[in-house]
Design a protein around this motif. Structure first.
Motif, PDB file in Angstrom:
ATOM      1  N   ASN A  56      -2.824  -3.940 -17.206  1.00  0.00           N
ATOM      2  CA  ASN A  56      -3.503  -4.433 -16.003  1.00  0.00           C
ATOM      3  C   ASN A  56      -2.511  -4.924 -14.951  1.00  0.00           C
ATOM      4  O   ASN A  56      -2.744  -4.765 -13.751  1.00  0.00           O
ATOM      5  CB  ASN A  56      -4.491  -5.544 -16.368  1.00  0.00           C
ATOM      6  N   LEU A  57      -1.389  -5.511 -15.397  1.00  0.00           N
ATOM      7  CA  LEU A  57      -0.362  -5.921 -14.445  1.00  0.00           C
ATOM      8  C   LEU A  57       0.257  -4.715 -13.739  1.00  0.00           C
ATOM      9  O   LEU A  57       0.565  -4.771 -12.549  1.00  0.00           O
ATOM     10  CB  LEU A  57       0.732  -6.723 -15.149  1.00  0.00           C
ATOM     11  N   LEU A  58       0.419  -3.616 -14.470  1.00  0.00           N
ATOM     12  CA  LEU A  58       0.947  -2.394 -13.860  1.00  0.00           C
ATOM     13  C   LEU A  58      -0.010  -1.857 -12.799  1.00  0.00           C
ATOM     14  O   LEU A  58       0.436  -1.384 -11.741  1.00  0.00           O
ATOM     15  CB  LEU A  58       1.200  -1.336 -14.938  1.00  0.00           C
ATOM     16  N   ILE A  59      -1.313  -1.920 -13.078  1.00  0.00           N
ATOM     17  CA  ILE A  59      -2.309  -1.492 -12.080  1.00  0.00           C
ATOM     18  C   ILE A  59      -2.184  -2.361 -10.824  1.00  0.00           C
ATOM     19  O   ILE A  59      -2.177  -1.862  -9.688  1.00  0.00           O
ATOM     20  CB  ILE A  59      -3.725  -1.585 -12.648  1.00  0.00           C
ATOM     21  N   ILE A  60      -2.070  -3.671 -11.016  1.00  0.00           N
ATOM     22  CA  ILE A  60      -1.959  -4.602  -9.875  1.00  0.00           C
ATOM     23  C   ILE A  60      -0.683  -4.337  -9.083  1.00  0.00           C
ATOM     24  O   ILE A  60      -0.702  -4.274  -7.846  1.00  0.00           O
ATOM     25  CB  ILE A  60      -2.002  -6.062 -10.376  1.00  0.00           C
ATOM     26  N   LEU A  61       0.439  -4.167  -9.787  1.00  0.00           N
ATOM     27  CA  LEU A  61       1.715  -3.897  -9.114  1.00  0.00           C
ATOM     28  C   LEU A  61       1.675  -2.572  -8.367  1.00  0.00           C
ATOM     29  O   LEU A  61       2.202  -2.460  -7.254  1.00  0.00           O
ATOM     30  CB  LEU A  61       2.852  -3.893 -10.139  1.00  0.00           C
ATOM     31  N   ALA A  62       1.048  -1.572  -8.980  1.00  0.00           N
ATOM     32  CA  ALA A  62       0.949  -0.258  -8.335  1.00  0.00           C
ATOM     33  C   ALA A  62       0.150  -0.347  -7.047  1.00  0.00           C
ATOM     34  O   ALA A  62       0.536   0.211  -6.011  1.00  0.00           O
ATOM     35  CB  ALA A  62       0.323   0.748  -9.296  1.00  0.00           C
ATOM     36  N   LEU A  77     -10.316  -2.743  -7.631  1.00  0.00           N
ATOM     37  CA  LEU A  77      -9.753  -2.404  -8.940  1.00  0.00           C
ATOM     38  C   LEU A  77      -8.677  -3.400  -9.347  1.00  0.00           C
ATOM     39  O   LEU A  77      -8.623  -3.830 -10.515  1.00  0.00           O
ATOM     40  CB  LEU A  77      -9.167  -0.990  -8.899  1.00  0.00           C
ATOM     41  N   SER A  78      -7.822  -3.799  -8.418  1.00  0.00           N
ATOM     42  CA  SER A  78      -6.778  -4.775  -8.743  1.00  0.00           C
ATOM     43  C   SER A  78      -7.379  -6.131  -9.105  1.00  0.00           C
ATOM     44  O   SER A  78      -6.884  -6.818 -10.008  1.00  0.00           O
ATOM     45  CB  SER A  78      -5.806  -4.930  -7.569  1.00  0.00           C
ATOM     46  N   ASN A  79      -8.458  -6.511  -8.426  1.00  0.00           N
ATOM     47  CA  ASN A  79      -9.130  -7.767  -8.778  1.00  0.00           C
ATOM     48  C   ASN A  79      -9.846  -7.669 -10.122  1.00  0.00           C
ATOM     49  O   ASN A  79      -9.918  -8.660 -10.869  1.00  0.00           O
ATOM     50  CB  ASN A  79     -10.121  -8.149  -7.676  1.00  0.00           C
ATOM     51  N   LEU A  80     -10.366  -6.483 -10.441  1.00  0.00           N
ATOM     52  CA  LEU A  80     -10.950  -6.273 -11.770  1.00  0.00           C
ATOM     53  C   LEU A  80      -9.876  -6.416 -12.847  1.00  0.00           C
ATOM     54  O   LEU A  80     -10.139  -6.981 -13.922  1.00  0.00           O
ATOM     55  CB  LEU A  80     -11.603  -4.893 -11.848  1.00  0.00           C
ATOM     56  N   SER A  81      -8.669  -5.934 -12.559  1.00  0.00           N
ATOM     57  CA  SER A  81      -7.566  -6.067 -13.511  1.00  0.00           C
ATOM     58  C   SER A  81      -7.195  -7.532 -13.730  1.00  0.00           C
ATOM     59  O   SER A  81      -6.958  -7.965 -14.865  1.00  0.00           O
ATOM     60  CB  SER A  81      -6.345  -5.292 -13.008  1.00  0.00           C
ATOM     61  N   TRP A  82      -7.154  -8.332 -12.646  1.00  0.00           N
ATOM     62  CA  TRP A  82      -6.913  -9.773 -12.779  1.00  0.00           C
ATOM     63  C   TRP A  82      -7.991 -10.413 -13.652  1.00  0.00           C
ATOM     64  O   TRP A  82      -7.705 -11.233 -14.537  1.00  0.00           O
ATOM     65  CB  TRP A  82      -6.903 -10.452 -11.415  1.00  0.00           C
ATOM     66  N   SER A  83      -9.228 -10.049 -13.394  1.00  0.00           N
ATOM     67  CA  SER A  83     -10.343 -10.619 -14.154  1.00  0.00           C
ATOM     68  C   SER A  83     -10.255 -10.246 -15.630  1.00  0.00           C
ATOM     69  O   SER A  83     -10.525 -11.070 -16.505  1.00  0.00           O
ATOM     70  CB  SER A  83     -11.670 -10.131 -13.562  1.00  0.00           C
ATOM     71  N   ILE A 311      -3.044   6.653  -8.705  1.00  0.00           N
ATOM     72  CA  ILE A 311      -2.454   5.620  -9.569  1.00  0.00           C
ATOM     73  C   ILE A 311      -1.240   6.178 -10.302  1.00  0.00           C
ATOM     74  O   ILE A 311      -0.206   5.501 -10.434  1.00  0.00           O
ATOM     75  CB  ILE A 311      -3.497   5.091 -10.569  1.00  0.00           C
ATOM     76  N   LYS A 312      -1.338   7.413 -10.781  1.00  0.00           N
ATOM     77  CA  LYS A 312      -0.208   8.033 -11.478  1.00  0.00           C
ATOM     78  C   LYS A 312       1.014   8.115 -10.574  1.00  0.00           C
ATOM     79  O   LYS A 312       2.141   7.805 -10.986  1.00  0.00           O
ATOM     80  CB  LYS A 312      -0.595   9.430 -11.958  1.00  0.00           C
ATOM     81  N   ILE A 313       0.804   8.541  -9.321  1.00  0.00           N
ATOM     82  CA  ILE A 313       1.912   8.652  -8.367  1.00  0.00           C
ATOM     83  C   ILE A 313       2.525   7.281  -8.101  1.00  0.00           C
ATOM     84  O   ILE A 313       3.761   7.121  -8.072  1.00  0.00           O
ATOM     85  CB  ILE A 313       1.427   9.291  -7.052  1.00  0.00           C
ATOM     86  N   ALA A 314       1.672   6.260  -7.922  1.00  0.00           N
ATOM     87  CA  ALA A 314       2.170   4.899  -7.657  1.00  0.00           C
ATOM     88  C   ALA A 314       2.955   4.358  -8.848  1.00  0.00           C
ATOM     89  O   ALA A 314       3.983   3.684  -8.675  1.00  0.00           O
ATOM     90  CB  ALA A 314       0.999   3.979  -7.327  1.00  0.00           C
TER      91      ALA A 314
END
Length: 323
Positions: A56-62, A77-83, A311-314
């Motif tokens: 989830n941190l990788l999603i947020i950083l991306a 999506l990034s806020n869902l990852s934090w949650s 997301i893959k590219i990021a």
């Protein structure tokens, strides 16, 4: 204080209830009584936790690092990852501690704190999934007006509304549980302080308990599910009107990941809720609880990243920067 272990929902009458001792601690259910299995469970859940937090941190950083991902969909999506990180952090660290120390005892204050945090972030997940369904509805059904409708002000308002609604749900449960003075026992039939289990242990006013279990739960659950179902009804109707197969596939692929997460989250959450209000098996309830408190937060990053080219590219860009 004499520890009483009374079966769930077997409360004494009002006179006898007044003589029950004040409960200062509860006993959580063990996932396994086999001592030899405990080290395996400890390593397993520690691995789940680390993978979930890292993913989830990788999603947020991306999302934060790539300008192309600064859109409403990835904002939510990034806020869902934090949650998801916060949700699993309210459950798994305590579970790992209990397995490592071979203790299932949790204090009354710690139990209420865990219950409150669990409701807050579980409700946040539910509200954010609803908002994300609305975002997909606007993107597919009103593509030309998407940027106008899903403007930064609306996105901020939807996020704030989700947080406030989750806080209200959490605090209402907390305030009403604090009114309970007598419990039928100290055994919670789950591996964490499940709100429905705490309410079922209550020997106070039954009418109030029914309101909490049914009205509040149904209100927030019905609000979210109605929003998601109505959004996807309109999405599917719009996709079916697209003449080309490639157009239909491209439109559906933009919401496939979200729909997968919704089915997993609400499927297991519904199983736990229905099980808590009827005859059920504690083992089956624990398995369903594990799904939406531990497994689903861990799977979310994989579901969104494996099916999402952006997301893959990021993530590749992040990897190149790290190297």
């Amino acid at each position: 204080m004499t520890q009483q272990r009374i079966s769930l929902n077997k409360c004494p009458n009002n006179t006898e209830a007044q003589n029950l001792p004040v409960v200062s601690q509860f006993h959580l259910m063990s996932l396994s009584e086999n001592v030899e299995v405990q080290p395996f469970l400890l390593v397993l859940f520690l691995s789940f936790y680390m993978v979930t937090v890292l993913g989830n941190l990788l999603i947020i950083l991306a999302v934060c690092s790539d300008f192309h991902l600064h859109t409403p969909m990835y904002f939510f999506l990034s806020n869902l990852s934090w949650s998801d990180i916060c949700l699993i952090s309210t459950i798994v660290p305590r579970m790992i501690w209990d397995i490592g120390t071979q203790s299932r005892v949790i204090s009354y204050v710690s139990c209420l704190t865990q219950m409150s945090m669990f409701i807050l972030f579980a409700c946040m997940d539910s509200m954010l999934l609803t908002v994300m369904a609305y975002d997909r509805f606007v993107a597919i059904c009103h593509p030309l007006h998407y940027k106008i409708i899903m403007n930064p002000n609306l996105c901020a308002f939807l996020l704030l509304a989700s947080v406030l609604a989750s806080l209200v749900d959490s605090q209402v449960h907390n305030l009403i549980v604090l009114q309970f003075t007598h419990f039928s026992g100290m055994e919670i039939s789950n591996f964490y302080c499940d709100p429905s289990q705490l309410l079922n242990l209550n020997c106070s006013e039954m009418f109030t308990k029914s309101i909490v279990i049914h009205f509040i739960g149904v209100f927030f659950g019905l609000f979210s599910t109605t929003g998601i179902i109505s959004s996807y009804y309109k999405i599917i109707s719009s996709i079916l009107r697209i003449p080309s197969k490639d157009g239909k596939y491209k439109a559906f692929s933009t919401c496939g990941s979200h729909l997968s997460v919704v089915c997993l989250f609400y499927g297991t959450a519904t199983a736990v809720y229905i099980g808590s209000t009827s005859s059920y098996s504690p083992e089956n309830c624990a398995v369903a609880s594990l799904m939406y408190t531990v497994v689903i937060p861990m799977l979310n990053p994989f579901i969104y990243s494996l099916r999402n080219r952006d997301i893959k590219i990021a993530l590749r860009k992040l990897q190149r920067r790290a190297i």
